[in-house]
Design a protein around this motif. Structure first.
Motif, short mmCIF file in Angstrom:
data_model
loop_
_atom_site.label_atom_id
_atom_site.label_comp_id
_atom_site.label_asym_id
_atom_site.label_seq_id
_atom_site.Cartn_x
_atom_site.Cartn_y
_atom_site.Cartn_z
N ASN A 90 -58.31 -32.15 -9.87
CA ASN A 90 -57.04 -32.22 -9.16
C ASN A 90 -57.30 -31.79 -7.72
O ASN A 90 -58.45 -31.63 -7.30
N GLU A 91 -56.26 -31.58 -6.95
CA GLU A 91 -56.42 -31.27 -5.53
C GLU A 91 -57.18 -29.98 -5.27
O GLU A 91 -57.80 -29.82 -4.22
N ASN A 92 -57.13 -29.03 -6.20
CA ASN A 92 -57.70 -27.71 -5.96
C ASN A 92 -58.82 -27.29 -6.90
O ASN A 92 -59.42 -26.23 -6.71
N SER A 93 -59.10 -28.08 -7.93
CA SER A 93 -60.11 -27.64 -8.90
C SER A 93 -60.78 -28.82 -9.59
O SER A 93 -60.25 -29.92 -9.63
N THR A 108 -64.21 -24.09 -14.84
CA THR A 108 -63.34 -24.63 -13.78
C THR A 108 -63.76 -23.98 -12.48
O THR A 108 -63.89 -22.76 -12.40
N ASP A 110 -63.29 -24.01 -8.03
CA ASP A 110 -62.41 -24.36 -6.92
C ASP A 110 -62.97 -25.58 -6.21
O ASP A 110 -64.19 -25.70 -6.01
N ASP A 112 -62.60 -27.99 -2.76
CA ASP A 112 -62.11 -28.21 -1.41
C ASP A 112 -62.56 -29.61 -1.01
O ASP A 112 -63.71 -29.83 -0.62
N TYR A 113 -61.64 -30.57 -1.18
CA TYR A 113 -61.94 -31.96 -0.82
C TYR A 113 -61.78 -32.09 0.68
O TYR A 113 -60.71 -31.87 1.23
N LYS A 114 -62.88 -32.40 1.36
CA LYS A 114 -62.89 -32.46 2.82
C LYS A 114 -62.39 -33.79 3.37
O LYS A 114 -62.20 -33.93 4.57
#
Length: 171
Positions: A90-93, A108, A110, A112-114
Motif C-alpha cells: 500500500n502507500e506506506n508499507s 511488514t 515501511d 517510501d515510494y519516491k
C-alpha cells in the motif's frame, strides 16, 4: 501489468545491528535481484520476489564476514539465498514472506515510494522505493550471542534493514 527488473547499480541492501550495547555495526549485501510485476500508479497491484545472495554479505571486515557466513549466523553453505515474496503493498508499507535459513515469517516494512523520474542519461523513466524496518533475527534461528560482563549482550536481536531500489520502466 508490466514486469520490472531491478537496476542493481542504483540499488542497495543495507543493514545495521547493535554491538556491545554502545554502537551499531553496519553492512550490506552486494548481490541481489528483484522482479516486480504490476503498475507503479497502483501500488496495491505490485507483486514479486526479492532474492539476496547470502554469501555476498559485506561489513568491510573479512573475519567478521566469514563468521556471519558460518553456521553461527547465515549458514550460507546450506542456505545460499534470502528471499522476500511480496504479498501486499500500500502507500506506506510492503508485506511479504521473508525466508532466512528455511524459516519463513511474515514481515511488514515501511515503504517510501519516491515516484517516477526520467533518467536523462538513458531516456527511461525510473521508479524508486526506499523500504525500511527491523527484523528479529532470532525468529530465523540466528541466535548466536554472548553475554557481556557489564550487562547486556554482544549483539542486539533486532536487525535494522534498508532497501534502496530503482526499477527502469521499459516502454
Amino acid at each position: 501489468m508490466a514486469n520490472f527488473n531491478l537496476d542493481p547499480v542504483h540499488s542497495g541492501v543495507n543493514f545495521s545491528i547493535q554491538h556491545l550495547v554502545v554502537s551499531n555495526v553496519k553492512g550490506r549485501f552486494n548481490e541481489f535481484d528483484a522482479d516486480i510485476t504490476g503498475d507503479f500508479n497502483d501500488l496495491s497491484s505490485l507483486q514479486g520476489m526479492f532474492v539476496i545472495q547470502a554469501n555476498s554479505i559485506d561489513t568491510k571486515v573479512k573475519d567478521r564476514d566469514n563468521h556471519l557466513k558460518s553456521a553461527d549466523f547465515l549458514d550460507v553453505e546450506n542456505y545460499p539465498k534470502i528471499k522476500f515474496e511480496i504479498t501486499k503493498v500500500n502507500e506506506n508499507s510492503v508485506t511479504g514472506n521473508l525466508t532466512i535459513k528455511d524459516q519463513t515469517q511474515e514481515e511488514t516494512f515501511d515503504l517510501d515510494y519516491k515516484g517516477i523520474s526520467l533518467n536523462p542519461l538513458n531516456g527511461k523513466n525510473t521508479a524508486g522505493f526506499v523500504i525500511t524496518g527491523s527484523i528479529n533475527r532470532e525468529k530465523y534461528e540466528i541466535t548466536f550471542n554472548q553475554q557481556l560482563e557489564t550487562g547486556g549482550f554482544l549483539l542486539g536481536k533486532d536487525l535494522d534493514v534498508e532497501f534502496d531500489l530503482e526499477f527502469p520502466i521499459e516502454e
